[in-house]
Design a protein around this motif. Sequence first.
Motif, PDB file in Angstrom:
ATOM      1  N   ARG A  51     -50.864  53.179   8.613  1.00 33.13           N
ATOM      2  CA  ARG A  51     -50.240  51.881   8.912  1.00 33.13           C
ATOM      3  C   ARG A  51     -50.233  50.999   7.672  1.00 33.13           C
ATOM      4  NH1 ARG A  51     -52.524  48.076  13.669  1.00 33.13           N
ATOM      5  NH2 ARG A  51     -51.462  49.674  14.906  1.00 33.13           N
ATOM      6  N   ALA A  52     -51.387  50.931   6.982  1.00 33.04           N
ATOM      7  CA  ALA A  52     -51.456  50.104   5.778  1.00 33.04           C
ATOM      8  C   ALA A  52     -50.480  50.601   4.715  1.00 33.04           C
ATOM      9  CB  ALA A  52     -52.886  50.096   5.242  1.00 33.04           C
ATOM     10  N   ARG A  53     -50.396  51.901   4.558  1.00 32.64           N
ATOM     11  CA  ARG A  53     -49.480  52.458   3.562  1.00 32.64           C
ATOM     12  C   ARG A  53     -48.030  52.226   3.978  1.00 32.64           C
ATOM     13  NH1 ARG A  53     -51.293  57.835   0.736  1.00 32.64           N
ATOM     14  NH2 ARG A  53     -52.777  56.236   0.071  1.00 32.64           N
ATOM     15  N   GLY A  54     -47.727  52.361   5.273  1.00 35.58           N
ATOM     16  CA  GLY A  54     -46.372  52.093   5.743  1.00 35.58           C
ATOM     17  C   GLY A  54     -45.990  50.641   5.569  1.00 35.58           C
ATOM     18  N   LEU A  55     -46.936  49.732   5.812  1.00 35.83           N
ATOM     19  CA  LEU A  55     -46.661  48.311   5.609  1.00 35.83           C
ATOM     20  C   LEU A  55     -46.440  48.005   4.131  1.00 35.83           C
ATOM     21  CD1 LEU A  55     -49.200  46.713   8.113  1.00 35.83           C
ATOM     22  CD2 LEU A  55     -46.708  46.868   8.348  1.00 35.83           C
ATOM     23  N   ARG A  56     -47.191  48.680   3.266  1.00 38.50           N
ATOM     24  CA  ARG A  56     -46.978  48.475   1.835  1.00 38.50           C
ATOM     25  C   ARG A  56     -45.593  48.956   1.415  1.00 38.50           C
ATOM     26  NH1 ARG A  56     -46.471  52.562  -1.869  1.00 38.50           N
ATOM     27  NH2 ARG A  56     -48.421  53.551  -1.178  1.00 38.50           N
ATOM     28  N   GLU A  57     -45.190  50.132   1.910  1.00 39.17           N
ATOM     29  CA  GLU A  57     -43.866  50.640   1.571  1.00 39.17           C
ATOM     30  C   GLU A  57     -42.774  49.739   2.135  1.00 39.17           C
ATOM     31  OE1 GLU A  57     -44.072  54.523   3.188  1.00 39.17           O
ATOM     32  OE2 GLU A  57     -45.203  55.391   1.502  1.00 39.17           O
ATOM     33  N   ALA A  58     -42.998  49.232   3.356  1.00 35.48           N
ATOM     34  CA  ALA A  58     -42.020  48.314   3.938  1.00 35.48           C
ATOM     35  C   ALA A  58     -41.930  47.028   3.131  1.00 35.48           C
ATOM     36  CB  ALA A  58     -42.391  48.013   5.390  1.00 35.48           C
ATOM     37  N   ALA A  59     -43.087  46.537   2.668  1.00 36.14           N
ATOM     38  CA  ALA A  59     -43.093  45.324   1.851  1.00 36.14           C
ATOM     39  C   ALA A  59     -42.360  45.549   0.529  1.00 36.14           C
ATOM     40  CB  ALA A  59     -44.523  44.871   1.604  1.00 36.14           C
ATOM     41  N   GLU A  60     -42.506  46.736  -0.041  1.00 31.66           N
ATOM     42  CA  GLU A  60     -41.800  47.038  -1.295  1.00 31.66           C
ATOM     43  C   GLU A  60     -40.293  47.071  -1.078  1.00 31.66           C
ATOM     44  OE1 GLU A  60     -43.604  50.684  -2.434  1.00 31.66           O
ATOM     45  OE2 GLU A  60     -45.295  49.723  -3.465  1.00 31.66           O
ATOM     46  N   VAL A  61     -39.842  47.630   0.050  1.00 35.49           N
ATOM     47  CA  VAL A  61     -38.414  47.627   0.365  1.00 35.49           C
ATOM     48  C   VAL A  61     -37.919  46.198   0.573  1.00 35.49           C
ATOM     49  CG1 VAL A  61     -36.658  48.401   2.002  1.00 35.49           C
ATOM     50  CG2 VAL A  61     -38.515  49.936   1.347  1.00 35.49           C
ATOM     51  N   SER A  62     -38.740  45.386   1.258  1.00 30.38           N
ATOM     52  CA  SER A  62     -38.364  43.987   1.467  1.00 30.38           C
ATOM     53  C   SER A  62     -38.300  43.240   0.143  1.00 30.38           C
ATOM     54  CB  SER A  62     -39.362  43.315   2.415  1.00 30.38           C
ATOM     55  OG  SER A  62     -39.332  43.934   3.696  1.00 30.38           O
ATOM     56  N   LEU A  63     -39.184  43.593  -0.796  1.00 27.46           N
ATOM     57  CA  LEU A  63     -39.124  42.984  -2.128  1.00 27.46           C
ATOM     58  C   LEU A  63     -37.812  43.338  -2.824  1.00 27.46           C
ATOM     59  CD1 LEU A  63     -40.351  41.424  -4.491  1.00 27.46           C
ATOM     60  CD2 LEU A  63     -41.571  43.515  -5.150  1.00 27.46           C
ATOM     61  N   ASN A  64     -37.383  44.560  -2.677  1.00 29.28           N
ATOM     62  CA  ASN A  64     -36.093  44.951  -3.258  1.00 29.28           C
ATOM     63  C   ASN A  64     -34.945  44.176  -2.606  1.00 29.28           C
ATOM     64  OD1 ASN A  64     -37.231  46.812  -5.038  1.00 29.28           O
ATOM     65  ND2 ASN A  64     -37.127  48.471  -3.526  1.00 29.28           N
ATOM     66  N   ASP A  65     -35.044  43.969  -1.291  1.00 31.86           N
ATOM     67  CA  ASP A  65     -34.012  43.175  -0.608  1.00 31.86           C
ATOM     68  C   ASP A  65     -33.995  41.749  -1.158  1.00 31.86           C
ATOM     69  OD1 ASP A  65     -33.364  45.340   0.918  1.00 31.86           O
ATOM     70  OD2 ASP A  65     -34.483  44.689   2.696  1.00 31.86           O
ATOM     71  N   ALA A  66     -35.212  41.196  -1.357  1.00 27.97           N
ATOM     72  CA  ALA A  66     -35.277  39.833  -1.880  1.00 27.97           C
ATOM     73  C   ALA A  66     -34.672  39.749  -3.286  1.00 27.97           C
ATOM     74  CB  ALA A  66     -36.729  39.359  -1.900  1.00 27.97           C
ATOM     75  N   LYS A  67     -34.913  40.763  -4.092  1.00 30.31           N
ATOM     76  CA  LYS A  67     -34.320  40.788  -5.432  1.00 30.31           C
ATOM     77  C   LYS A  67     -32.797  40.911  -5.355  1.00 30.31           C
ATOM     78  CE  LYS A  67     -38.351  42.761  -7.767  1.00 30.31           C
ATOM     79  NZ  LYS A  67     -38.906  43.922  -8.500  1.00 30.31           N
ATOM     80  N   THR A  68     -32.313  41.698  -4.395  1.00 26.97           N
ATOM     81  CA  THR A  68     -30.870  41.839  -4.211  1.00 26.97           C
ATOM     82  C   THR A  68     -30.250  40.501  -3.807  1.00 26.97           C
ATOM     83  OG1 THR A  68     -31.141  44.149  -3.555  1.00 26.97           O
ATOM     84  CG2 THR A  68     -29.084  43.070  -2.932  1.00 26.97           C
ATOM     85  N   THR A  69     -30.925  39.804  -2.886  1.00 29.56           N
ATOM     86  CA  THR A  69     -30.444  38.500  -2.453  1.00 29.56           C
ATOM     87  C   THR A  69     -30.447  37.505  -3.610  1.00 29.56           C
ATOM     88  OG1 THR A  69     -31.300  38.929  -0.232  1.00 29.56           O
ATOM     89  CG2 THR A  69     -30.794  36.649  -0.788  1.00 29.56           C
ATOM     90  N   GLU A  70     -31.524  37.535  -4.392  1.00 30.31           N
ATOM     91  CA  GLU A  70     -31.599  36.637  -5.544  1.00 30.31           C
ATOM     92  C   GLU A  70     -30.482  36.928  -6.545  1.00 30.31           C
ATOM     93  OE1 GLU A  70     -34.716  35.462  -9.174  1.00 30.31           O
ATOM     94  OE2 GLU A  70     -35.350  36.774  -7.532  1.00 30.31           O
ATOM     95  N   THR A  71     -30.215  38.206  -6.772  1.00 32.09           N
ATOM     96  CA  THR A  71     -29.135  38.580  -7.683  1.00 32.09           C
ATOM     97  C   THR A  71     -27.793  38.073  -7.170  1.00 32.09           C
ATOM     98  OG1 THR A  71     -30.334  40.552  -8.392  1.00 32.09           O
ATOM     99  CG2 THR A  71     -27.960  40.518  -8.790  1.00 32.09           C
ATOM    100  N   ALA A  72     -27.584  38.178  -5.856  1.00 31.80           N
ATOM    101  CA  ALA A  72     -26.337  37.693  -5.269  1.00 31.80           C
ATOM    102  C   ALA A  72     -26.196  36.186  -5.445  1.00 31.80           C
ATOM    103  CB  ALA A  72     -26.271  38.082  -3.793  1.00 31.80           C
ATOM    104  N   ALA A  73     -27.319  35.458  -5.267  1.00 32.05           N
ATOM    105  CA  ALA A  73     -27.271  34.003  -5.435  1.00 32.05           C
ATOM    106  C   ALA A  73     -26.974  33.625  -6.880  1.00 32.05           C
ATOM    107  CB  ALA A  73     -28.592  33.394  -4.982  1.00 32.05           C
ATOM    108  N   GLN A  74     -27.582  34.344  -7.811  1.00 32.76           N
ATOM    109  CA  GLN A  74     -27.329  34.059  -9.228  1.00 32.76           C
ATOM    110  C   GLN A  74     -25.887  34.366  -9.605  1.00 32.76           C
ATOM    111  OE1 GLN A  74     -30.331  36.420 -11.140  1.00 32.76           O
ATOM    112  NE2 GLN A  74     -31.928  34.833 -10.939  1.00 32.76           N
ATOM    113  N   GLU A  75     -25.326  35.443  -9.043  1.00 27.92           N
ATOM    114  CA  GLU A  75     -23.928  35.760  -9.330  1.00 27.92           C
ATOM    115  C   GLU A  75     -22.999  34.674  -8.804  1.00 27.92           C
ATOM    116  OE1 GLU A  75     -22.528  38.142 -11.069  1.00 27.92           O
ATOM    117  OE2 GLU A  75     -24.497  38.959 -11.666  1.00 27.92           O
ATOM    118  N   ARG A  76     -23.277  34.206  -7.608  1.00 26.50           N
ATOM    119  CA  ARG A  76     -22.452  33.136  -7.058  1.00 26.50           C
ATOM    120  C   ARG A  76     -22.648  31.841  -7.831  1.00 26.50           C
ATOM    121  NH1 ARG A  76     -19.960  33.215  -2.314  1.00 26.50           N
ATOM    122  NH2 ARG A  76     -20.527  31.030  -1.871  1.00 26.50           N
ATOM    123  N   ARG A  77     -23.853  31.643  -8.367  1.00 21.85           N
ATOM    124  CA  ARG A  77     -24.092  30.432  -9.175  1.00 21.85           C
ATOM    125  C   ARG A  77     -23.289  30.489 -10.474  1.00 21.85           C
ATOM    126  NH1 ARG A  77     -23.932  26.217 -10.951  1.00 21.85           N
ATOM    127  NH2 ARG A  77     -25.595  24.876 -11.780  1.00 21.85           N
TER     128      ARG A  77
END
Length: 417
Positions: A121-147
């Motif tokens: 469970r702990a390892r799965g949550l860590r992997e899920a958090a890493e995927v969510s971090l990638n999503d956050a970076k993708t969102t940030e990149t999209a915001a910067q592009e629109r800026r």
Amino acid sequence: MGELIDIAESNNPTTQAAWNRAKSSAASVGIAKSDLYPTLFATVSGTTYLNPQLFGPTFVLQDWAIFDAELHLAYTLVDFGARSTEITAAKARLVVANLSFNKEHLILIRQVSQAYFSLLRARGLREAAEVSLNDAKTTETAAQERRKNGLATVPEVLEAKAATAKAAYDVQSTIGAEQVGIGDLARAITANPVKPLKVEPLDQLKIPDALDQSVEDAIHTAFKDRPDLQADQARVRAAQAEVKHAQTAYYPSLTFSGSKGWIRGFGEQYGFPGTYASTRNYAAILGLKWTVFDGFRRESSISQANAEEKVATQEVHDRQDEIVNEVWNDYANAATALEQKQAAAALLSASSESYAAALESYKDGVRNFLDVLAAEDALAQARSIDVIARTQVLQTFTDLQFGTGDLLANHPRGNHP
């Protein structure tokens, strides 16, 4: 996990102590059976003494030196069941010790399994958090592009950076939880947490989709297979044998004892020459012993044995009630976990589609940035819920197998089960 259970069974001091207790009980059966056989022992003695004999007004001194070698035999012919009931009680105690050993193994397997699933469970949550971090970076990149294109505001970019930082913080938290899980698993198998532990990924494990028995069948299986209940039932049989053993004290015992040997001695009476002599000797004794009065010791022993039998019988009933409640709760938890797993899978699928749609709509200028952040946060939560739900199924099914006793026979096995 089977290999980890092998390691735990080899190293765990609790199971080793239970095994030694079982060996001690096995030896006690041999001790009880030894009373069925005669006792044979040899003696060799040498004696010298000065013996004064009184004749008239004076003592006549005699000097003796004797060498004696004998074989002695002692055997109880009849004891009206005293030995057999003690053997029966010892055998029942051996069964208790063996079942207690099985119980310790059952507990150990559950502990290793739960620590293993907690680590997954702990390892799965860590992997899920890493995927969510990638999503956050993708969102940030999209915001910067629109800026850059003049379509987004500075606050939107700052909010995207804050979301990325929070996702990075969550990753570090899950990494710490995973390290704690590694330590808990190492402790469960009595190993060093510094050494790396390789575990199967959660996605590669077969997770049950349905319960394969009714709760009534689960309770029936527990009554049949639970080693702690079987041990309690064996204690009842041992207590019943102890009652019969205490009752045999009212009966007599018939014993035989005898000896045969050879004696050689030297004797001298002061004033006369000494002499040597030797001869063979034997003795045979048939004894009947019957205790007429012992201060009510037998009555008290029987009362004590009867009380212990009632205690053991009541403990069986208490254990059965405990098992019914435990299996019922475990069954309900397993059924709930299955429903939650299905709901979590649906939630993850819907959240993934929602986030993808919100991000694309935001890039196209149809949705605002707050909608994207909300969808991103919901997706991160859905990933965590999905990991927790899947491991919860594994844990609740393990609890149910522990409650029914099936875990002892059906646990994963390594190379050296």
